[in-house]
Design a protein around this motif. Structure first.
Motif, short mmCIF file in Angstrom:
data_model
loop_
_atom_site.label_atom_id
_atom_site.label_comp_id
_atom_site.label_asym_id
_atom_site.label_seq_id
_atom_site.Cartn_x
_atom_site.Cartn_y
_atom_site.Cartn_z
N LYS A 80 9.44 43.17 51.23
CA LYS A 80 10.84 42.22 51.94
C LYS A 80 10.71 41.14 51.33
O LYS A 80 12.35 40.58 50.94
CB LYS A 80 11.07 41.52 53.51
N GLU A 81 10.46 40.60 50.30
CA GLU A 81 9.73 39.26 49.66
C GLU A 81 10.85 39.39 48.51
O GLU A 81 11.60 38.77 47.65
CB GLU A 81 9.04 38.59 49.55
N ARG A 82 11.12 40.81 48.58
CA ARG A 82 11.37 41.37 46.87
C ARG A 82 12.64 41.16 47.01
O ARG A 82 13.53 41.55 46.09
CB ARG A 82 10.71 42.57 46.37
N TYR A 83 13.70 41.38 48.23
CA TYR A 83 15.11 41.09 48.55
C TYR A 83 15.41 40.23 48.73
O TYR A 83 14.97 39.56 49.98
CB TYR A 83 15.19 42.57 49.53
N GLN A 84 17.11 39.79 49.28
CA GLN A 84 17.93 38.75 48.98
C GLN A 84 19.29 39.54 50.37
O GLN A 84 19.49 39.86 49.21
CB GLN A 84 18.11 37.93 48.54
N LEU A 85 19.59 38.95 50.57
CA LEU A 85 20.67 38.87 51.40
C LEU A 85 21.80 38.81 50.54
O LEU A 85 22.49 37.85 49.50
CB LEU A 85 21.10 38.84 52.64
N HIS A 86 22.78 40.03 50.23
CA HIS A 86 24.05 40.24 49.40
C HIS A 86 24.73 40.51 49.80
O HIS A 86 25.46 41.23 50.70
CB HIS A 86 23.67 40.96 48.27
N GLN A 87 25.78 39.36 50.16
CA GLN A 87 27.12 39.62 50.72
C GLN A 87 28.76 40.38 49.76
O GLN A 87 28.57 39.50 48.66
CB GLN A 87 28.00 38.31 50.97
N PHE A 88 29.08 41.22 49.52
CA PHE A 88 30.22 41.91 48.77
C PHE A 88 31.26 41.82 48.87
O PHE A 88 31.65 40.91 50.24
CB PHE A 88 29.69 43.73 49.26
N GLN A 89 32.20 41.96 47.90
CA GLN A 89 34.20 41.49 48.81
C GLN A 89 34.47 41.89 49.64
O GLN A 89 35.63 40.80 50.06
CB GLN A 89 34.73 42.06 47.24
N THR A 90 34.26 42.96 50.31
CA THR A 90 34.74 43.17 51.32
C THR A 90 33.73 42.41 52.81
O THR A 90 34.33 42.61 53.71
CB THR A 90 34.54 44.59 51.72
N GLY A 91 32.85 41.97 52.03
CA GLY A 91 32.55 40.88 53.62
C GLY A 91 31.63 41.68 54.38
O GLY A 91 30.78 40.90 54.73
#
Length: 166
Positions: A80-91
């Motif tokens: 899990k430490e290898r990933y981060q939450l990402h928000q796309f253009q659409t939300g």
């Protein structure tokens, strides 16, 4: 577990007492009676030891299962430490591998739903109507990432599933 230990000690004491009393007997009938009594105590003791062994085996198996769960949990925590939450253009949201963590893997995104359940499910690119999207083939989540610019009519003859993903 202490019950079987106490029972085993009680059985051993009873067998010892019977053996001691056999030494003082003078007739064959009395010896036979004590031998039968001793056999009964020894059979009871054997049953208690068998029960203790079965309980020990079950507990050992449970410990092994719990250790495997702990190992799996620790491995997932590291992953899990290898990933981060990402928000796309659409939300919409997905977990994206951190740039410095992907090594030889290509950049990719994980399904947020599966990620929260402790499962690594890589999202696959597709289209959903007027949107570029990512699909999770594990839980069937569809994540719209950006609107497709209108370039006029396009004819596609490839079979697609219901979500428009290949």
């Amino acid at each position: 577990m202490m019950d079987w230990v106490m029972g085993a000690y009680g059985g051993i004491k009873a067998a010892t007492d019977i053996t001691q009393s056999m030494l003082t007997l003078k007739t064959d009938a009395a010896v036979t009676t004590k031998v039968v009594e001793l056999n009964g105590v020894l059979l009871g003791l054997q049953g208690q030891l068998n029960s203790a062994h079965a309980e020990h085996t079950a507990l050992t198996s449970r410990i092994r299962d719990l250790e495997a769960e702990v190992t799996q949990f620790k491995n997932w925590e590291e992953e899990k430490e290898r990933y981060q939450l990402h928000q796309f253009q659409t939300g919409t949201l997905a977990y994206r591998i951190k740039p410095m963590m992907h090594g030889s893997e290509p950049p990719h995104d994980l399904c947020a739903n599966c990620y929260q359940s402790g499962v690594k499910s890589i999202l696959q690119a597709c289209e959903d109507g007027w949107y570029k999207a990512l699909k999770c083939h594990r839980c069937n989540s569809l994540i719209r990432t950006e609107k497709i610019p209108d370039t006029g009519p396009t004819f596609i003859t490839v079979d697609r599933d219901q979500s428009g993903c290949f």
